[in-house]
Design an enzyme around this catalytic site. Structure first.
Site, PDB file in Angstrom:
ATOM      1  CB  ALA A   1       2.387   2.624   7.332  1.00  0.00           C
ATOM      2  CB  ALA A   2       7.198   5.943   6.030  1.00  0.00           C
ATOM      3  N   GLY A   3       7.556   4.465   8.757  1.00  0.00           N
ATOM      4  CA  GLY A   3       8.406   3.946   9.840  1.00  0.00           C
ATOM      5  C   GLY A   3       8.130   2.474  10.115  1.00  0.00           C
ATOM      6  CG  ASP A   4       4.368   1.461  11.360  1.00  0.00           C
ATOM      7  OD1 ASP A   4       5.030   1.727  12.381  1.00  0.00           O
ATOM      8  OD2 ASP A   4       3.241   1.920  11.129  1.00  0.00           O
TER       9      ASP A   4
HETATM   10  O1  RIB Z   1       2.521   4.277  12.231  1.00  0.00           O
HETATM   11  C1  RIB Z   1       1.264   4.491  11.635  1.00  0.00           C
HETATM   12  C2  RIB Z   1       0.191   3.915  12.516  1.00  0.00           C
HETATM   13  O2  RIB Z   1       0.146   4.631  13.736  1.00  0.00           O
HETATM   14  C3  RIB Z   1      -1.205   4.042  11.960  1.00  0.00           C
HETATM   15  O3  RIB Z   1      -1.551   2.948  11.148  1.00  0.00           O
HETATM   16  C4  RIB Z   1      -2.069   4.208  13.195  1.00  0.00           C
HETATM   17  O4  RIB Z   1      -2.959   3.168  13.425  1.00  0.00           O
HETATM   18  C5  RIB Z   1      -1.088   4.376  14.357  1.00  0.00           C
HETATM   19  O5  RIB Z   1      -0.939   3.223  15.071  1.00  0.00           O
END
Ligand code: RIB
Length: 304
Positions: free
Chosen positions: A249-252
């Site tokens: 989730a760093a990219g998110d």
């Molecule tokens: O970017 C991380 C995410 O990738 C995770 O939370 C997982 O669910 C996938 O979608």
């Protein structure tokens, strides 16, 4: 509404391991986490925690117990779930994640309801008054393209995180994006060249600009990022030094931060620093949506 995220929501099942499993080997995990994930959900949580204005999350869960729990988790993190639909006859999305002792991860996604959108995508209404719209590729390509067009028609800046990268159809997606944010693997999938340094990432970003998006941001994790714009603007930005334990989730968080910064009118270089700070802080905690930092933490890192 100033930010809309269209994307995936998954139940993440994360095991910590000393090293990534090899074929034919059974090993013991050193830890386990179950929680809210999905690139769309993580971006929506990041935007919600970082933004001063409203954020809309447009996504789908299955008609199952996981769907109820994902909805409750989103509610608990303050995400507006009015546009979270339940897809009858589909299971909720699941992600199986390994995180090793060096904090790197591998992720396998079972799309379920996330992949059940029709080719029309979500309703136009979802992009009304939207300034910045965020997309990723855990939803069907045709639905995502339709949604990106609706966002553009509403006057929004369209950001595409091309993850997970697809083996075909990428040019049609790039054509609808104002900004793309690939990591090194996705940049390699798009350009054929895997950048290993910021200089190489800058070359790749410049070459990808000619494929449609006005701005290309190539993220190299702890090395920093390179960006290039069609108008010739471009450069590199160093990463923030933090003690990373889990890069999920760093990219998110980076993308959620970028959407917030641009929606507030920050210039691109300041927006990239804001987004980088959000991404860096997400690596200091375990989990996906649970690891996303809030505004106070990001502003604190920026002012250190
Ligand atoms: O970017 C991380 C995410 O990738 C995770 O939370 C997982 O669910 C996938 O979608």
């Amino acid at each position: 509404m100033s930010i809309t995220v269209f994307g995936s929501v998954n139940l993440d099942l994360t095991v910590s391991v000393d090293r990534m499993p090899e074929p034919g080997v059974t090993s013991h995990a050193t830890g386990f986490l179950k929680g809210l994930g999905g690139k769309g959900a993580n971006q929506a949580v990041a935007a919600t925690k970082l933004a001063k204005g409203p954020v809309r999350f447009v996504a789908a869960v299955g008609a199952d117990a996981f769907g109820d729990s994902l909805r409750a988790s989103l509610d608990g993190l303050g995400v507006d779930t009015s546009d979270l639909v339940t897809m009858p006859e589909h299971d909720s999305g699941i992600a199986l994640i390994h995180v090793d002792a060096t904090s790197q991860n591998t992720i396998t996604v079972v799309g379920g309801a996330n992949m059940a959108w029709s080719s029309e995508g979500p309703d136009d209404r979802c992009f009304e008054s939207c300034k910045v719209a965020l997309f990723q590729l855990e939803t069907p390509q045709d639905a995502t393209i339709a949604a990106m067009r609706k966002a553009r028609a509403a006057g929004a800046t369209v950001i595409l995180d091309p993850a997970p990268i697809a083996s075909s159809g990428m040019d049609a997606l790039l054509a609808e994006a104002d900004i793309i944010t690939p990591n090194e693997t996705e940049a390699a999938g798009l350009s054929g060249i895997k950048p290993t340094s910021l200089e190489e990432a800058l070359d790749v970003a410049r070459s990808l600009c000619s494929r449609g998006p006005g701005t290309v941001i190539v993220k190299l994790g702890s090395k920093g990022l390179a960006y290039a714009c069609k108008d010739g603007q471009g450069g590199v930005i160093a990463s923030f030094k933090v003690d990373a334990i889990d890069t999920v989730a760093a990219g998110d968080s980076f993308n959620g931060g970028l959407a917030v910064a641009l929606s507030e009118g920050m210039p691109l270089d300041a927006a990239l620093r804001f987004a980088s700070a959000a991404g860096a802080l997400a690596t200091t905690k375990k989990g996906a949506s649970e690891a996303v930092p809030d505004r106070t933490a990001v502003d604190g890192l920026l002012s250190d």
